[in-house]
Enzyme design. Structure first.
Site, PDB file in Angstrom:
ATOM      1  N   ALA A 172     -17.776 -34.237 100.477  1.00 32.59           N
ATOM      2  CA  ALA A 172     -17.542 -35.360 101.120  1.00 32.59           C
ATOM      3  C   ALA A 172     -18.532 -35.935 100.931  1.00 32.59           C
ATOM      4  O   ALA A 172     -18.812 -36.924 101.627  1.00 32.59           O
ATOM      5  CB  ALA A 172     -18.033 -34.315 102.391  1.00 32.59           C
ATOM      6  N   LYS A 173     -19.901 -36.127  99.767  1.00 37.69           N
ATOM      7  CA  LYS A 173     -20.631 -36.741  99.357  1.00 37.69           C
ATOM      8  C   LYS A 173     -19.786 -38.462  98.621  1.00 37.69           C
ATOM      9  O   LYS A 173     -20.434 -38.705  99.470  1.00 37.69           O
ATOM     10  CB  LYS A 173     -20.861 -36.825  97.815  1.00 37.69           C
ATOM     11  CG  LYS A 173     -21.771 -34.536  98.461  1.00 37.69           C
ATOM     12  CD  LYS A 173     -22.827 -35.179  99.959  1.00 37.69           C
ATOM     13  CE  LYS A 173     -23.577 -33.803  99.905  1.00 37.69           C
ATOM     14  NZ  LYS A 173     -24.197 -33.841 101.195  1.00 37.69           N
ATOM     15  N   ASP A 174     -18.785 -38.787  98.804  1.00 35.08           N
ATOM     16  CA  ASP A 174     -18.199 -39.737  98.602  1.00 35.08           C
ATOM     17  C   ASP A 174     -18.542 -40.280 100.203  1.00 35.08           C
ATOM     18  O   ASP A 174     -18.934 -41.740 100.120  1.00 35.08           O
ATOM     19  CB  ASP A 174     -16.704 -39.523  98.888  1.00 35.08           C
ATOM     20  CG  ASP A 174     -16.060 -39.302  97.080  1.00 35.08           C
ATOM     21  OD1 ASP A 174     -16.866 -38.921  96.466  1.00 35.08           O
ATOM     22  OD2 ASP A 174     -14.341 -39.112  97.222  1.00 35.08           O
TER      23      ASP A 174
ATOM     24  N   THR B   3     -22.937 -35.186  95.558  1.00 36.67           N
ATOM     25  CA  THR B   3     -23.563 -37.238  95.155  1.00 36.67           C
ATOM     26  C   THR B   3     -23.216 -37.136  94.374  1.00 36.67           C
ATOM     27  O   THR B   3     -22.995 -38.571  93.770  1.00 36.67           O
ATOM     28  CB  THR B   3     -25.140 -35.945  96.223  1.00 36.67           C
ATOM     29  OG1 THR B   3     -24.600 -35.390  98.018  1.00 36.67           O
ATOM     30  CG2 THR B   3     -25.132 -37.837  96.374  1.00 36.67           C
TER      31      THR B   3
END
Length: 345
Positions: A47-49, A79
């Protein structure tokens, strides 16, 4: 791009629009309907994209980030990978201060992506000069032309998910979501998604997953930062020993804490029941759902979306490694798995 060829111009165009997948076997005995938002389908496998691209492009748009600058960040691994990936495409140098709790797989991946990595001791206070927070600050002060992303205290962390993850879930569920379950570390994912969903329907319940050894649940309930809550734990990217301003505690209805051991076993169970190879925090989120069922939080009509934040490949030296599991005391006579590898001589 050459006319007639259907191709993305670069890997960054693949960020977001991750699938929502119904969970079947692992939830068979639970009340309600369960759907996983599988963030491992992002090109950087987490999800850090979303926040890496959004924060960097906002810094470019406002003139904070200029050609030739260096991007600096603190990270438990995911991240950092996303920032390194975006930096490659956009032409920036990347320096990452990483917690020693991060798996060897994650650290190797960061180096492979061209980042300069500083590994910092995990179990020190946040204001200790050796902590990854303080190391990143020091490097930012020392390096001219550097930009510190500072995901824990950057409201753009929340904005990234408000603009992407929240709308995606709302559309994918046709507005029928009743509960969101998500891990809380920096808090950006749960907070941004929650803000959007609550604007559409304030009755949607937002449930955060915290770790034993973290201060988040107690702070949510009392608004007291209690250092007595802090002790070492193994889950990466979940919980905190400080209060991140990237967490909107008012948008979260409740927290539930999970253990390192239960979360590890549940991550392995997800792989063996649903065929989804997801990470440690995904196991934590699913474990939280099991515990919430025991508390009768859900009904037969509940439509629960759980965010699985990253891919299992980041944890091959940890929860998917039998030797590591045994070293942590996570295997005993009842839980040890049958040998599945057969060598032909």
């Amino acid at each position: 791009m050459k006319e007639g060829i259907k191709a993305h111009s670069n890997i960054l165009e693949l960020i977001g629009n991750t699938p929502l997948i119904q969970l079947n076997k692992i939830t068979a005995s639970l009340k309600g309907n369960y759907y996983a938002k599988v963030e491992g389908f992002n090109p950087g496998h987490s999800a850090k994209d979303r926040i890496a691209l959004h924060i960097i492009e906002e810094a470019e748009r406002t003139g904070v980030l200029k050609p030739g600058d260096t991007i600096i960040e603190t990270t438990s691994g995911n991240t950092g990978f996303s920032i390194a990936m975006v930096s490659i495409i956009k032409g920036y140098d990347c320096i990452l201060a990483v917690s020693s709790k991060s798996s060897a797989d994650k650290i190797d991946m960061l180096r492979t992506m061209g980042a300069k990595v500083y590994v910092c001791p995990a179990h020190v206070k946040a204001d200790d000069p050796r902590s990854y927070y303080e190391v990143a600050k020091r490097l930012h002060n020392e390096i001219k032309g550097s930009v510190y992303i500072n995901q824990y205290f950057n409201t753009l962390n929340i904005a990234a998910h408000y603009k992407s993850t929240g709308p995606e879930i709302w559309e994918q569920t046709n507005g029928q979501i009743t509960h969101l379950v998500a891990c809380s570390g920096t808090g950006g994912t749960i907070s941004g998604t929650a803000r959007f969903l609550k604007e559409q329907n304030p009755n949607i319940k937002i449930i955060g997953i915290d770790a034993y050894g973290s201060v988040l649940q107690k702070y949510h309930e009392t608004r007291e930062f209690d250092t007595k809550e802090i002790y070492p734990y193994r889950i990466e990217g979940l919980g905190k020993n400080l209060i991140p301003t990237a967490t909107d505690f008012d948008s979260i209805d409740q927290f539930v804490k999970v253990t390192d051991e239960d979360s590890a076993h549940t991550a392995r169970e997800i792989a063996k029941t649903e065929g989804l190879f997801v990470g440690y925090t995904s196991g934590a989120a699913m474990q939280g759902i099991k515990q919430l069922n025991e508390q009768d939080v859900f009904s037969e009509n509940s439509n629960v979306v759980v965010i699985f934040p990253d891919h299992g490949s980041r944890y091959m030296s940890k929860i998917f490694n039998d030797e590591w599991m045994e070293q942590q005391g996570f295997f005993d006579a009842e839980t040890v798995e049958v040998e599945a590898i057969h060598y032909i001589k």
